[in-house]
Enzyme design. Structure first.
Site, PDB file in Angstrom:
ATOM      1  CE  LYS A   7      51.796  -4.565  43.575  1.00  0.00           C
ATOM      2  NZ  LYS A   7      52.143  -4.494  45.010  1.00  0.00           N
ATOM      3  CD  GLU A  28      49.952  -6.258  47.391  1.00  0.00           C
ATOM      4  OE1 GLU A  28      50.933  -6.344  46.645  1.00  0.00           O
ATOM      5  OE2 GLU A  28      49.585  -5.189  47.936  1.00  0.00           O
ATOM      6  CB  CYS A  52      48.777  -2.829  45.906  1.00  0.00           C
ATOM      7  SG  CYS A  52      49.135  -1.620  47.222  1.00  0.00           S
TER       8      CYS A  52
END
Length: 638
Positions: free
Chosen positions: A115, A46, A165
């Site tokens: 994300k 990330e 994540c």
């Protein structure tokens, strides 16, 4: 992409916080190395272009713009490579800042995936900088932005999607929807800090997500170089496939790249086989043309004994569980028919010993007198003193009823009746003994009001290595889904379990394990040892169990099974030997289905079974030509 194998990588480059030029150079280097290593897909952490721990510097437009310039530099520097790379960066879009994964290949940005779930608890405060996003749109540069699946135009199984994540840690990860829309691989760009116990939890998350999606999962974590002002990052990278971890870094050791060969055809088969895996078609797809390596030299390892766990602790637990399942199946049947007697033909070999062990456990579970187990030893022309003595000692040590019925006279009478010369040691000579033994134990069971416990195992069923209406038949087959390689470990487990209880019993069980596998239907050698060894006739059981597992569990083509068998047994069997016995396996497997079509009842204990009432339905008259033709494609040179 031969046989469905695709090499993928998870990378944790050395990072300098905010040093975009340095970070991009490291990323470019690792992409080039991966391409040279025949890798088709590499995933970075990330925000890997900038570093994850930049905090409020993400609010600086100068910094964010430089990150995008860095992305373009990576795209340009890798444009001649035949690989897909997924890198992380901050990206400003329509006045908001997003934490995105950029998917690049052959000089193009295929898409930007933002994300979806932004953590804002404990040590995380990402909502201070980033905005969550769901949906699909397009940037001013014409790049797709949002949730999408990337599909190879020439290799439909090479299909992947991206989450970042926290997306993995939530109850409804985006990967579920991606998988239901056809994504075979999920890439996760992560920055997961390390605290006590977290790595094992992370490992389980990745493993179970790959299992739940029947897919592959590539997890790339931040590592060395991230700021340790408040957190520590270990670079815990993982690659999983349908619940199994294929590759994993040792935390904190600074490993930059791990590789694994994922089997996309196997995953595709699993999804096809699982009819509850319902597909959807609601997410946009991006088509790319990166060509995977066509002749990949596999780095993936394959267990030589896929039915047997490699770790001793796992093996002990598995053996205990299997014997318990077998015993529960038998105990349930005995209880249902109100039966207190079980008859076992005890030869002193592995299979009959395991059947006796299972009967002991079942009787103990029901609180029945072990004397209700009648162990019948039936010596004949091929019986050796070693196996007979072991039979007697086993029966005495376990405290069961022992009967000896010498069948020589009965078999010789039968030879006279059918006018067979007893000096001709052909299939009639052998099978007459097997059928006589079955008749004896069936009739004793009738006398005693009991049932006959079958001894035949799964490997013998696959090969048809059983006398039809001889040892092929029983009233309950406790070993019917136990392969030969596992039988040996189960008996060994019982030997270890009893070592502190009865040293003599443990010693006899160990000798049974060491005895060559044989039906003992031909006379012994001059020195009284076994002359007829099964594996000399049909081939090594470890090879046949390997062929059977991959043929039945994943429907692998014979050519693919041959390829991975040569990897698994390198240095043990040469390619010609492996080919020879695989050809034997295919021929026998197809020819012997008629024996499997009328099996006695017996418990399923693993994912591979051949019961016609359970997992396996096959016409008895099917021809093996298609499979043999496929195997011929990889025939070794003469």
């Amino acid at each position: 992409m031969r046989d469905g194998f695709l090499r993928v990588a998870s990378a944790t480059p050395k990072t300098r916080i905010t040093d975009i030029d340095y970070n991009c150079a490291e990323i470019i280097k690792l992409i080039k190395d991966a391409s040279d290593n025949s890798c088709s897909l590499i995933v970075f952490p990330e925000l890997s272009i900038t570093g994850y721990t930049c905090s409020d510097l993400f609010l600086q437009d100068t910094f964010v713009n430089k990150a995008y310039e860095g992305l373009l530099e990576i795209v340009s520097a890798t444009s001649e490579l035949n690989i897909v790379a997924v890198v992380g960066l901050p990206y400003k879009f329509e006045g908001k800042l997003y934490n995105v994964a950029a998917v690049i290949s052959k000089g193009n940005i295929l898409g930007l995936v933002p994300k979806r779930f932004i953590p804002n608890y404990s040590e995380f405060y990402e909502l201070r900088h980033f905005t969550p996003f769901e949906g699909i749109t397009e940037t001013s540069e014409g790049i797709l932005f949002g949730n999408m699946i990337f599909e190879n135009e020439n290799y439909k199984e090479f299909t992947f999607a991206v989450e970042i994540c926290e997306d993995l840690w939530v109850p409804n990860p985006p990967s579920i929807k991606y998988a239901l829309n056809g994504a075979m691989i999920i890439c996760n760009l992560s920055a997961s800090d390390e605290v006590i116990g977290k790595s094992e939890y992370r490992r389980k998350l990745v493993s179970m997500n790959s299992a739940r999606t029947l897919g592959a999962y590539i997890y790339s974590d931040c590592g060395f170089g991230e700021s340790t002002q408040d957190m520590v990052f270990s670079g815990h990278d993982l690659i999983a496939e349908n619940g199994s971890i294929l590759a994993e870094t040792n935390k904190f050791e600074g490993t930059e790249v791990i590789y694994a060969d994922v089997d996309l055809k196997k995953l595709s088969y699993e999804r096809q086989r699982g009819n509850t895996f319902e597909t959807e078609a609601v997410i946009s797809k991006v088509i790319f043309d990166t060509a995977p390596e066509s002749n990949l030299k596999l780095i993936r390892t394959f267990p030589k004994t896929p039915f047997v766990p490699s770790a001793k602790g796992d093996l002990t637990r598995r053996c205990e569980e299997i014997i318990t399942m077998q015993a529960m199946g038998l105990a349930t049947r005995l209880h249902h028919i109100n039966c207190k007697t079980a008859v076992v033909g005890l030869s002193g070999g592995l299979d009959s010993t395991l059947a006796l062990i299972v009967a002991i456990h079942a009787f103990d579970r029901l609180g029945l007198d072990r004397k209700g187990i009648i162990a019948v030893t039936m010596p004949c022309f091929g019986t050796t003193s070693r196996t007979k003595n072991n039979s007697v000692e086993l029966a005495n040590a376990y405290g069961v009823t022992l009967k000896e019925v010498n069948i020589k006279d009965a078999v010789n009478t039968h030879f006279r009746d059918i006018e067979h010369d007893p000096e001709v040691h052909d299939v009639t000579y052998e099978n007459s003994q097997a059928r006589e033994r079955t008749q004896v134990i069936m009739d004793i069971a009738n006398q005693e009001g009991g049932i006959v416990i079958g001894t035949g195992d799964l490997s013998e069923l696959a090969l048809g290595w059983a006398t039809y209406n001889g040892d092929h038949m029983s009233m309950y087959g406790v070993n019917c889904s136990i392969p030969k390689t596992l039988v040996r470990y189960l008996v060994s487990y019982e030997s270890e379990r009893t070592s502190t209880i009865d040293a003599n019993l443990s010693k006899v069980l160990k000798d049974v394990v060491d005895t060559p596998v044989s039906p003992e239907l031909l006379p012994p050698t001059e020195d009284g040892t076994i002359s007829q060894k099964t594996e000399d006739l049909v081939g090594p059981y470890e090879l046949h169990d390997f062929f059977m597992y991959h043929f039945l569990r994943f429907a692998f083509a014979p050519s693919k099974i041959n390829r991975i068998a040569n990897v698994a047994f390198e240095g043990i069997y040469d390619p010609k030997t492996i080919y020879k016995w695989e050809e034997v396996f295919i021929k026998r497997f197809f020819m012997q289905q008629f024996k499997r079509s009328c099996l006695p009842d017996g418990p399923k204990v693993g994912t591979v079974t051949l019961s016609p009432r359970g997992d396996w339905r096959m016409p008895s008259d099917a021809t093996s030509k298609v499979w043999l033709d496929d195997l011929k494609k990889v025939a070794p040179e003469a």
